[in-house]
Design a protein around this motif. Structure first.
Motif, PDB file in Angstrom:
ATOM      1  N   ARG A   1       7.454   5.129   7.034  1.00  0.00           N
ATOM      2  CA  ARG A   1       6.110   4.582   6.828  1.00  0.00           C
ATOM      3  C   ARG A   1       5.194   5.661   6.278  1.00  0.00           C
ATOM      4  O   ARG A   1       4.265   6.132   6.944  1.00  0.00           O
ATOM      5  CB  ARG A   1       5.562   4.059   8.142  1.00  0.00           C
ATOM      6  CG  ARG A   1       6.316   2.855   8.679  1.00  0.00           C
ATOM      7  CD  ARG A   1       5.633   1.582   8.289  1.00  0.00           C
ATOM      8  NE  ARG A   1       6.385   0.421   8.749  1.00  0.00           N
ATOM      9  CZ  ARG A   1       5.943  -0.821   8.670  1.00  0.00           C
ATOM     10  NH1 ARG A   1       4.751  -1.067   8.163  1.00  0.00           N
ATOM     11  NH2 ARG A   1       6.673  -1.826   9.078  1.00  0.00           N
ATOM     12  N   THR A   2       5.446   6.073   5.063  1.00  0.00           N
ATOM     13  CA  THR A   2       4.586   7.041   4.410  1.00  0.00           C
ATOM     14  C   THR A   2       4.356   6.610   2.977  1.00  0.00           C
ATOM     15  O   THR A   2       5.166   5.884   2.392  1.00  0.00           O
ATOM     16  CB  THR A   2       5.213   8.455   4.477  1.00  0.00           C
ATOM     17  OG1 THR A   2       4.258   9.424   4.067  1.00  0.00           O
ATOM     18  CG2 THR A   2       6.436   8.543   3.575  1.00  0.00           C
ATOM     19  N   GLU A   3       3.248   7.035   2.429  1.00  0.00           N
ATOM     20  CA  GLU A   3       2.876   6.611   1.083  1.00  0.00           C
ATOM     21  C   GLU A   3       3.757   7.274   0.032  1.00  0.00           C
ATOM     22  O   GLU A   3       4.070   8.466   0.110  1.00  0.00           O
ATOM     23  CB  GLU A   3       1.405   6.966   0.830  1.00  0.00           C
ATOM     24  CG  GLU A   3       0.842   6.408  -0.456  1.00  0.00           C
ATOM     25  CD  GLU A   3      -0.653   6.627  -0.583  1.00  0.00           C
ATOM     26  OE1 GLU A   3      -1.192   6.390  -1.685  1.00  0.00           O
ATOM     27  OE2 GLU A   3      -1.280   7.034   0.409  1.00  0.00           O
ATOM     28  N   ALA A   4       4.179   6.479  -0.929  1.00  0.00           N
ATOM     29  CA  ALA A   4       4.989   7.014  -2.024  1.00  0.00           C
ATOM     30  C   ALA A   4       4.157   7.971  -2.872  1.00  0.00           C
ATOM     31  O   ALA A   4       2.945   7.781  -3.029  1.00  0.00           O
ATOM     32  CB  ALA A   4       5.513   5.863  -2.877  1.00  0.00           C
ATOM     33  N   PRO A   5       4.769   9.017  -3.424  1.00  0.00           N
ATOM     34  CA  PRO A   5       6.196   9.379  -3.316  1.00  0.00           C
ATOM     35  C   PRO A   5       6.506  10.020  -1.969  1.00  0.00           C
ATOM     36  O   PRO A   5       5.740  10.840  -1.475  1.00  0.00           O
ATOM     37  CB  PRO A   5       6.388  10.379  -4.462  1.00  0.00           C
ATOM     38  CG  PRO A   5       5.036  11.004  -4.639  1.00  0.00           C
ATOM     39  CD  PRO A   5       4.035   9.922  -4.347  1.00  0.00           C
ATOM     40  N   VAL A   6       7.629   9.653  -1.400  1.00  0.00           N
ATOM     41  CA  VAL A   6       8.008  10.129  -0.074  1.00  0.00           C
ATOM     42  C   VAL A   6       8.420  11.604  -0.159  1.00  0.00           C
ATOM     43  O   VAL A   6       9.299  11.952  -0.950  1.00  0.00           O
ATOM     44  CB  VAL A   6       9.163   9.272   0.501  1.00  0.00           C
ATOM     45  CG1 VAL A   6       9.567   9.766   1.880  1.00  0.00           C
ATOM     46  CG2 VAL A   6       8.746   7.805   0.552  1.00  0.00           C
ATOM     47  N   PRO A   7       7.798  12.475   0.638  1.00  0.00           N
ATOM     48  CA  PRO A   7       8.043  13.917   0.481  1.00  0.00           C
ATOM     49  C   PRO A   7       9.236  14.452   1.249  1.00  0.00           C
ATOM     50  O   PRO A   7       9.457  15.659   1.259  1.00  0.00           O
ATOM     51  CB  PRO A   7       6.747  14.529   1.024  1.00  0.00           C
ATOM     52  CG  PRO A   7       6.289  13.561   2.063  1.00  0.00           C
ATOM     53  CD  PRO A   7       6.681  12.198   1.565  1.00  0.00           C
ATOM     54  N   TRP A   8       9.997  13.583   1.919  1.00  0.00           N
ATOM     55  CA  TRP A   8      11.152  14.030   2.699  1.00  0.00           C
ATOM     56  C   TRP A   8      12.284  13.023   2.553  1.00  0.00           C
ATOM     57  O   TRP A   8      12.078  11.914   2.061  1.00  0.00           O
ATOM     58  CB  TRP A   8      10.774  14.188   4.174  1.00  0.00           C
ATOM     59  CG  TRP A   8       9.888  13.089   4.666  1.00  0.00           C
ATOM     60  CD1 TRP A   8      10.176  11.760   4.781  1.00  0.00           C
ATOM     61  CD2 TRP A   8       8.524  13.231   5.059  1.00  0.00           C
ATOM     62  NE1 TRP A   8       9.090  11.055   5.235  1.00  0.00           N
ATOM     63  CE2 TRP A   8       8.060  11.937   5.418  1.00  0.00           C
ATOM     64  CE3 TRP A   8       7.639  14.318   5.165  1.00  0.00           C
ATOM     65  CZ2 TRP A   8       6.768  11.719   5.871  1.00  0.00           C
ATOM     66  CZ3 TRP A   8       6.356  14.092   5.604  1.00  0.00           C
ATOM     67  CH2 TRP A   8       5.934  12.811   5.946  1.00  0.00           C
ATOM     68  N   PRO A   9      13.495  13.353   3.000  1.00  0.00           N
ATOM     69  CA  PRO A   9      14.604  12.411   2.878  1.00  0.00           C
ATOM     70  C   PRO A   9      14.401  11.174   3.747  1.00  0.00           C
ATOM     71  O   PRO A   9      13.976  11.280   4.904  1.00  0.00           O
ATOM     72  CB  PRO A   9      15.811  13.221   3.370  1.00  0.00           C
ATOM     73  CG  PRO A   9      15.395  14.647   3.285  1.00  0.00           C
ATOM     74  CD  PRO A   9      13.923  14.659   3.529  1.00  0.00           C
ATOM     75  N   CYS A  10      14.685  10.017   3.193  1.00  0.00           N
ATOM     76  CA  CYS A  10      14.678   8.761   3.949  1.00  0.00           C
ATOM     77  C   CYS A  10      15.574   7.783   3.213  1.00  0.00           C
ATOM     78  O   CYS A  10      15.245   7.341   2.105  1.00  0.00           O
ATOM     79  CB  CYS A  10      13.271   8.180   4.093  1.00  0.00           C
ATOM     80  SG  CYS A  10      13.241   6.569   4.918  1.00  0.00           S
ATOM     81  N   ASN A  11      16.694   7.467   3.824  1.00  0.00           N
ATOM     82  CA  ASN A  11      17.657   6.597   3.156  1.00  0.00           C
ATOM     83  C   ASN A  11      17.123   5.195   2.911  1.00  0.00           C
ATOM     84  O   ASN A  11      17.595   4.505   1.993  1.00  0.00           O
ATOM     85  CB  ASN A  11      18.942   6.521   3.977  1.00  0.00           C
ATOM     86  CG  ASN A  11      19.776   7.777   3.851  1.00  0.00           C
ATOM     87  OD1 ASN A  11      19.917   8.340   2.762  1.00  0.00           O
ATOM     88  ND2 ASN A  11      20.321   8.251   4.965  1.00  0.00           N
TER      89      ASN A  11
ATOM     90  N   ARG B   1       0.822  -1.214   0.000  1.00  0.00           N
ATOM     91  CA  ARG B   1       0.000   0.000   0.000  1.00  0.00           C
ATOM     92  C   ARG B   1       0.855   1.263   0.000  1.00  0.00           C
ATOM     93  O   ARG B   1       0.524   2.249  -0.677  1.00  0.00           O
ATOM     94  CB  ARG B   1      -0.922  -0.020   1.230  1.00  0.00           C
ATOM     95  CG  ARG B   1      -1.769   1.237   1.415  1.00  0.00           C
ATOM     96  CD  ARG B   1      -2.694   1.088   2.612  1.00  0.00           C
ATOM     97  NE  ARG B   1      -1.943   0.837   3.829  1.00  0.00           N
ATOM     98  CZ  ARG B   1      -1.419   1.806   4.595  1.00  0.00           C
ATOM     99  NH1 ARG B   1      -1.536   3.072   4.237  1.00  0.00           N
ATOM    100  NH2 ARG B   1      -0.785   1.497   5.704  1.00  0.00           N
ATOM    101  N   LEU B   2       1.944   1.237   0.748  1.00  0.00           N
ATOM    102  CA  LEU B   2       2.783   2.422   0.885  1.00  0.00           C
ATOM    103  C   LEU B   2       3.839   2.548  -0.201  1.00  0.00           C
ATOM    104  O   LEU B   2       4.496   3.584  -0.318  1.00  0.00           O
ATOM    105  CB  LEU B   2       3.474   2.408   2.260  1.00  0.00           C
ATOM    106  CG  LEU B   2       2.559   2.497   3.479  1.00  0.00           C
ATOM    107  CD1 LEU B   2       3.364   2.295   4.752  1.00  0.00           C
ATOM    108  CD2 LEU B   2       1.815   3.813   3.516  1.00  0.00           C
ATOM    109  N   GLY B   3       4.037   1.484  -0.971  1.00  0.00           N
ATOM    110  CA  GLY B   3       5.084   1.503  -1.986  1.00  0.00           C
ATOM    111  C   GLY B   3       6.443   1.139  -1.438  1.00  0.00           C
ATOM    112  O   GLY B   3       7.467   1.316  -2.119  1.00  0.00           O
TER     113      GLY B   3
END
Length: 335
Positions: free
Chosen positions: A122-132, A38-40
């Protein structure tokens, strides 16, 4: 959600063969995989269902170990008299995870393999902030943002997320091993080493790796030594249902004939990207009485390597107190 093909595996060999394609994901209970889709977080081309393989038995191997299939549900493990007798910490950890409805579907193997609960991850793609973990090389938004739930051990500038599994902490304290099979055959992985902190992962050259399971490998079962120890699990959380731990602790204790501690093991949870064993404290506890006054300074002295962030220094004394409480419960004393 990306479209994917679905198949039900007829044998373990079928699953291993399917996993030779990196675009294949395994479906056990589905409570975690469906979130990834669901989150990509995961976008498999094919999902292989292992429901027909069994892998859900709970039993012994002749007295030396308790063996639990990776597809055993959390409710089944938590409700098993055999698990309660020989691995009380695991029974308690399973019954404190998620909710009764989710525990009815969620499997032990899937729970141990769940991904971090960091809100930036744990956020839905596209991720709006940096996350390695979602976009390697982009950075870690949590370091400059909210990080009160993040790691106090083993984190790096690239990630400070924690491993959220309750059963994984109990399995690490119980010296359990995971029986896995893959393209190279069968092998056993100690659960205290199964997960990797970010610092350990960076040393392997794969900084975002979270565990030692190799590509194409499948967990078949968990093996817990039967030693006669008593164990307990303590989970500190904001509410009593459907909540992840702020910190947790699993402790095992064996008392000698004199009533003092003959052996002890401690694992902390939600303080690192892996269950954190307190080896120095385990050695120093031998010979002590099972009292809060005796245990507290020993556990406290085992935490000098903690490196809390600006918002989560409270986790260090909280983890210390949870560990002492777990040990006291395991010893049968007042917690």
């Amino acid at each position: 959600m990306k479209d994917f093909a679905y198949a039900r595996a007829g044998s373990v060999d079928d699953v291993v063969a399917a996993l030779s394609d990196p675009g294949t994901a395994v479906l056990a209970g589905g409570t975690e995989l469906l979130n990834w889709l669901r989150l990509g977080i995961a976008e498999p081309d094919r999902v292989v269902d292992i429901a027909d393989l069994g892998l859900d038995d709970i039993g012994g191997d002749g007295g030396s170990a308790l063996v639990i299939g990776a597809r055993a549900t959390l409710n089944a493990v938590g409700g098993s008299p055999l698990v309660a007798e020989h691995a009380g910490a695991l029974s308690s950890a399973c019954l404190q995870a998620a909710s009764a409805q989710i525990r009815h579907r969620a499997t032990l193997g899937g729970n141990v393999l769940q991904r971090p609960r960091c809100p930036y991850f744990r956020t839905e793609a596209p991720v709006p902030w940096p996350c390695n973990k979602r976009e390697p090389g982009s950075g870690c938004a949590s370091l400059a943002g909210r990080h009160e739930r993040q790691a106090v051990f083993g984190g790096t500038d690239g990630c400070v997320a924690v491993q959220p599994s309750d059963p994984a902490v109990a399995l690490a304290a119980l010296d359990a091993t995971a029986d896995v099979v893959g393209p190279a055959g069968w092998r056993s992985i100690p659960m205290r080493e199964f997960h990797l902190s970010q610092a350990e992962a960076a040393a392997t050259g794969e900084p975002m790796r979270e565990h030692r399971l190799d590509p194409g490998e499948l967990i078949l079962s968990y093996r817990i030594p039967v030693r006669g120890d008593r164990s307990a699990y303590v989970k500190v959380r904001e509410r009593a249902s459907y909540e992840y731990a702020i910190v947790s602790a699993a402790g095992t204790v064996r008392l000698g004939d004199d009533g003092r501690i003959a052996a002890a093991r401690i694992a902390l949870g939600s303080v690192a990207q892996r269950p954190w064993r307190l080896d120095d404290a385990e050695a120093a506890l031998v010979g002590l009485p099972a009292t809060r006054e005796a245990l507290l300074p020993v556990v406290d002295a085992a935490l000098p390597d903690a490196a809390p962030l600006a918002q989560n220094a409270f986790k260090v004394p909280m983890a210390r107190n949870a560990a002492v409480r777990a040990l006291l419960l395991a010893a049968g004393g007042a917690a």
